[in-house]
Write a protein that holds these residues in place. Structure first.
Motif, PDB file in Angstrom:
ATOM      1  N   LYS A 215      -0.814  12.113  -9.118  1.00 40.43           N
ATOM      2  CA  LYS A 215      -1.401  11.454  -7.943  1.00 40.43           C
ATOM      3  C   LYS A 215      -2.909  11.520  -8.152  1.00 40.43           C
ATOM      4  O   LYS A 215      -3.443  12.579  -8.482  1.00 40.43           O
ATOM      5  CB  LYS A 215      -0.988  12.242  -6.699  1.00 40.43           C
ATOM      6  CG  LYS A 215      -1.126  11.537  -5.417  1.00 40.43           C
ATOM      7  CD  LYS A 215      -0.323  12.154  -4.284  1.00 40.43           C
ATOM      8  CE  LYS A 215      -0.295  13.665  -4.162  1.00 40.43           C
ATOM      9  NZ  LYS A 215       0.404  14.123  -2.948  1.00 40.43           N
ATOM     10  N   ASP A 216      -3.593  10.403  -8.006  1.00 36.41           N
ATOM     11  CA  ASP A 216      -5.043  10.408  -8.270  1.00 36.41           C
ATOM     12  C   ASP A 216      -5.635   9.094  -7.759  1.00 36.41           C
ATOM     13  O   ASP A 216      -4.905   8.202  -7.328  1.00 36.41           O
ATOM     14  CB  ASP A 216      -5.275  10.528  -9.788  1.00 36.41           C
ATOM     15  CG  ASP A 216      -6.665  11.071 -10.139  1.00 36.41           C
ATOM     16  OD1 ASP A 216      -7.532  11.120  -9.240  1.00 36.41           O
ATOM     17  OD2 ASP A 216      -6.862  11.433 -11.299  1.00 36.41           O
ATOM     18  N   SER A 217      -6.962   8.973  -7.865  1.00 35.78           N
ATOM     19  CA  SER A 217      -7.567   7.668  -7.646  1.00 35.78           C
ATOM     20  C   SER A 217      -7.078   6.771  -8.777  1.00 35.78           C
ATOM     21  O   SER A 217      -6.687   7.265  -9.844  1.00 35.78           O
ATOM     22  CB  SER A 217      -9.085   7.778  -7.701  1.00 35.78           C
ATOM     23  OG  SER A 217      -9.487   8.135  -9.003  1.00 35.78           O
ATOM     24  N   ALA A 218      -7.081   5.449  -8.559  1.00 38.33           N
ATOM     25  CA  ALA A 218      -6.600   4.546  -9.613  1.00 38.33           C
ATOM     26  C   ALA A 218      -7.452   4.703 -10.858  1.00 38.33           C
ATOM     27  O   ALA A 218      -6.951   4.697 -11.976  1.00 38.33           O
ATOM     28  CB  ALA A 218      -6.617   3.102  -9.112  1.00 38.33           C
ATOM     29  N   ARG A 219      -8.753   4.897 -10.659  1.00 42.12           N
ATOM     30  CA  ARG A 219      -9.649   5.069 -11.804  1.00 42.12           C
ATOM     31  C   ARG A 219      -9.287   6.344 -12.584  1.00 42.12           C
ATOM     32  O   ARG A 219      -9.172   6.328 -13.799  1.00 42.12           O
ATOM     33  CB  ARG A 219     -11.093   5.143 -11.321  1.00 42.12           C
ATOM     34  CG  ARG A 219     -12.042   5.555 -12.442  1.00 42.12           C
ATOM     35  CD  ARG A 219     -13.391   5.833 -11.877  1.00 42.12           C
ATOM     36  NE  ARG A 219     -13.974   4.573 -11.443  1.00 42.12           N
ATOM     37  CZ  ARG A 219     -15.226   4.231 -11.688  1.00 42.12           C
ATOM     38  NH1 ARG A 219     -16.016   5.070 -12.319  1.00 42.12           N
ATOM     39  NH2 ARG A 219     -15.694   3.096 -11.281  1.00 42.12           N
ATOM     40  N   GLY A 220      -9.072   7.444 -11.840  1.00 42.15           N
ATOM     41  CA  GLY A 220      -8.698   8.704 -12.482  1.00 42.15           C
ATOM     42  C   GLY A 220      -7.402   8.533 -13.271  1.00 42.15           C
ATOM     43  O   GLY A 220      -7.239   9.065 -14.366  1.00 42.15           O
ATOM     44  N   MET A 221      -6.488   7.768 -12.675  1.00 50.73           N
ATOM     45  CA  MET A 221      -5.184   7.539 -13.301  1.00 50.73           C
ATOM     46  C   MET A 221      -5.338   6.726 -14.585  1.00 50.73           C
ATOM     47  O   MET A 221      -4.714   7.031 -15.590  1.00 50.73           O
ATOM     48  CB  MET A 221      -4.321   6.772 -12.290  1.00 50.73           C
ATOM     49  CG  MET A 221      -2.875   6.759 -12.579  1.00 50.73           C
ATOM     50  SD  MET A 221      -2.075   8.298 -12.118  1.00 50.73           S
ATOM     51  CE  MET A 221      -1.569   7.992 -10.468  1.00 50.73           C
ATOM     52  N   ARG A 222      -6.210   5.713 -14.552  1.00 44.36           N
ATOM     53  CA  ARG A 222      -6.433   4.893 -15.753  1.00 44.36           C
ATOM     54  C   ARG A 222      -7.001   5.725 -16.893  1.00 44.36           C
ATOM     55  O   ARG A 222      -6.768   5.462 -18.054  1.00 44.36           O
ATOM     56  CB  ARG A 222      -7.424   3.746 -15.449  1.00 44.36           C
ATOM     57  CG  ARG A 222      -6.850   2.609 -14.641  1.00 44.36           C
ATOM     58  CD  ARG A 222      -7.748   1.382 -14.708  1.00 44.36           C
ATOM     59  NE  ARG A 222      -9.083   1.603 -14.166  1.00 44.36           N
ATOM     60  CZ  ARG A 222      -9.451   1.320 -12.922  1.00 44.36           C
ATOM     61  NH1 ARG A 222      -8.582   0.787 -12.087  1.00 44.36           N
ATOM     62  NH2 ARG A 222     -10.666   1.546 -12.506  1.00 44.36           N
ATOM     63  N   GLU A 223      -7.772   6.754 -16.519  1.00 45.23           N
ATOM     64  CA  GLU A 223      -8.430   7.554 -17.553  1.00 45.23           C
ATOM     65  C   GLU A 223      -7.628   8.788 -17.965  1.00 45.23           C
ATOM     66  O   GLU A 223      -8.032   9.510 -18.868  1.00 45.23           O
ATOM     67  CB  GLU A 223      -9.826   7.967 -17.044  1.00 45.23           C
ATOM     68  CG  GLU A 223     -10.751   6.753 -16.961  1.00 45.23           C
ATOM     69  CD  GLU A 223     -12.029   7.015 -16.175  1.00 45.23           C
ATOM     70  OE1 GLU A 223     -12.197   8.144 -15.662  1.00 45.23           O
ATOM     71  OE2 GLU A 223     -12.835   6.070 -16.070  1.00 45.23           O
ATOM     72  N   ASP A 224      -6.500   9.016 -17.283  1.00 46.29           N
ATOM     73  CA  ASP A 224      -5.694  10.207 -17.556  1.00 46.29           C
ATOM     74  C   ASP A 224      -4.859  10.014 -18.822  1.00 46.29           C
ATOM     75  O   ASP A 224      -4.072   9.080 -18.915  1.00 46.29           O
ATOM     76  CB  ASP A 224      -4.773  10.457 -16.342  1.00 46.29           C
ATOM     77  CG  ASP A 224      -4.011  11.763 -16.460  1.00 46.29           C
ATOM     78  OD1 ASP A 224      -3.353  11.978 -17.510  1.00 46.29           O
ATOM     79  OD2 ASP A 224      -4.052  12.557 -15.520  1.00 46.29           O
ATOM     80  N   ARG A 225      -5.063  10.890 -19.794  1.00 49.72           N
ATOM     81  CA  ARG A 225      -4.379  10.709 -21.074  1.00 49.72           C
ATOM     82  C   ARG A 225      -2.855  10.731 -20.939  1.00 49.72           C
ATOM     83  O   ARG A 225      -2.153   9.951 -21.578  1.00 49.72           O
ATOM     84  CB  ARG A 225      -4.846  11.786 -22.052  1.00 49.72           C
ATOM     85  CG  ARG A 225      -4.233  11.590 -23.435  1.00 49.72           C
ATOM     86  CD  ARG A 225      -4.999  12.307 -24.495  1.00 49.72           C
ATOM     87  NE  ARG A 225      -6.387  11.883 -24.544  1.00 49.72           N
ATOM     88  CZ  ARG A 225      -7.344  12.572 -25.140  1.00 49.72           C
ATOM     89  NH1 ARG A 225      -7.070  13.699 -25.726  1.00 49.72           N
ATOM     90  NH2 ARG A 225      -8.578  12.127 -25.150  1.00 49.72           N
ATOM     91  N   ARG A 226      -2.336  11.613 -20.099  1.00 51.69           N
ATOM     92  CA  ARG A 226      -0.868  11.680 -19.948  1.00 51.69           C
ATOM     93  C   ARG A 226      -0.328  10.383 -19.377  1.00 51.69           C
ATOM     94  O   ARG A 226       0.711   9.879 -19.794  1.00 51.69           O
ATOM     95  CB  ARG A 226      -0.485  12.847 -19.011  1.00 51.69           C
ATOM     96  CG  ARG A 226      -0.788  14.213 -19.569  1.00 51.69           C
ATOM     97  CD  ARG A 226      -0.764  15.244 -18.466  1.00 51.69           C
ATOM     98  NE  ARG A 226      -1.648  14.875 -17.352  1.00 51.69           N
ATOM     99  CZ  ARG A 226      -1.709  15.506 -16.201  1.00 51.69           C
ATOM    100  NH1 ARG A 226      -0.924  16.523 -15.971  1.00 51.69           N
ATOM    101  NH2 ARG A 226      -2.558  15.122 -15.262  1.00 51.69           N
ATOM    102  N   VAL A 227      -1.052   9.822 -18.392  1.00 48.99           N
ATOM    103  CA  VAL A 227      -0.618   8.553 -17.797  1.00 48.99           C
ATOM    104  C   VAL A 227      -0.738   7.441 -18.837  1.00 48.99           C
ATOM    105  O   VAL A 227       0.157   6.604 -18.980  1.00 48.99           O
ATOM    106  CB  VAL A 227      -1.459   8.223 -16.538  1.00 48.99           C
ATOM    107  CG1 VAL A 227      -1.130   6.837 -16.015  1.00 48.99           C
ATOM    108  CG2 VAL A 227      -1.230   9.273 -15.463  1.00 48.99           C
ATOM    109  N   GLN A 228      -1.819   7.451 -19.593  1.00 51.08           N
ATOM    110  CA  GLN A 228      -1.997   6.425 -20.636  1.00 51.08           C
ATOM    111  C   GLN A 228      -0.844   6.459 -21.622  1.00 51.08           C
ATOM    112  O   GLN A 228      -0.266   5.421 -21.959  1.00 51.08           O
ATOM    113  CB  GLN A 228      -3.302   6.668 -21.403  1.00 51.08           C
ATOM    114  CG  GLN A 228      -4.535   6.309 -20.611  1.00 51.08           C
ATOM    115  CD  GLN A 228      -5.812   6.683 -21.356  1.00 51.08           C
ATOM    116  OE1 GLN A 228      -5.759   7.169 -22.477  1.00 51.08           O
ATOM    117  NE2 GLN A 228      -6.935   6.440 -20.720  1.00 51.08           N
TER     118      GLN A 228
END
Ligand code: ADP
Ligand code: MG
Length: 235
Positions: A215-228
């Motif tokens: 759970k994060d800001s969309a920007r944080g999520m875009r930059e999160d390596r695990r999500v990437q």
């Protein structure tokens, strides 16, 4: 605006949501991402009271989690279901008016119908044509316009990108972002297309097997390596 606390949902013995807690700020786009079967549709159905749940859903501070579905809709929740569910033999205009079926302020409905036709010119141009003559992307805009005519506070969108060409996905998502910005609508966007959803969302969460994994800001999520790695193709 919408506050979900410890929400669990099950279909008989199958638990589809596990203690989900999410906070949606007014006038923002909140993306809920996750693979097929993660529980995204169940989350939307739980907000509407269409599945058996425990936990709470608050709308403007009020607990609505024991209310009947029609009462939740009356208080300002609208859904664009997966697959859009348009009335294919009815015209674009008739489909839009179905969104206003519970309203009695006819003259305002007419002017908002005009607003929607101005905002989505393709619908204005085709207003007297049958819904079945629309392309997938146009049909999605019609479903969005129909939901807007119920004057919701919160709009739930279930995988609007399904079955659309990439260019139509971009157009629909751009429209979603614009609607949220200009009308101050709170939008819960459920999507498998994480990349495009995160481009327009303010905040996001990822569901895995019914639980919130990130759970994060969309920007944080875009930059999160695990999500990437897991959801954005490693880019
Ligand atoms: N009507 C139902 N009866 C039983 N199980 C269901 C039903 N609908 C969904 N499920 C199960 O609940 C889980 C979550 O499904 P769903 O919310 O549709 O996921 P998503 O929308 O993320 O693809 C899945 O395991 C699915 O098989
Ligand atoms: Mg689904």
């Amino acid at each position: 605006m919408i506050k979900i606390e410890n929400l669990s949902a099950s279909y008989g013995r199958i638990q589809a949501l596990r203690a989900v807690t999410l906070n949606m700020s007014p006038g923002t786009v909140f993306a809920v991402l996750g693979a097929n079967g993660a529980g995204k549709t169940t989350l939307l159905r739980s907000i509407l009271g269409l599945v058996s749940t425990t936990g709470t859903v608050r709308l403007d501070g009020q607990d609505i989690s024991r209310l009947a579905t029609h009462e939740r809709i009356r208080r300002g929740i609208a859904i664009v279901p997966e697959g859009r569910r348009l009335f294919s033999d009815l015209t674009v205009r008739e489909n839009l008016l179905i969104g206003a079926i519970n309203r009695s302020d006819r003259s305002r409905v007419q002017s908002e119908l005009q607003d929607i036709c101005d905002a989505f010119p393709i619908l204005g141009k085709r207003r007297d044509q049958a819904a079945k003559s629309l392309s997938g992307g146009e049909g999605q805009l019609l479903a969005l316009g129909r939901a807007m005519l119920s004057r919701p506070k919160v709009l739930l969108l279930d995988e609007p990108s399904v079955g659309l060409m990439p260019i139509a996905v971009t157009e629909v998502f751009t429209t979603v972002a614009k609607v949220s910005r200009e009308k101050g609508l709170t939008i819960l966007l459920v999507e498998q297309n994480a990349k495009k959803a995160l481009k327009i969302a303010d905040e996001a969460a990822v569901l895995e097997l019914g639980s919130v994994a990130f759970k994060d800001s969309a920007r944080g999520m875009r930059e999160d390596r695990r999500v990437q790695e897991a959801y954005l193709g490693g880019h």
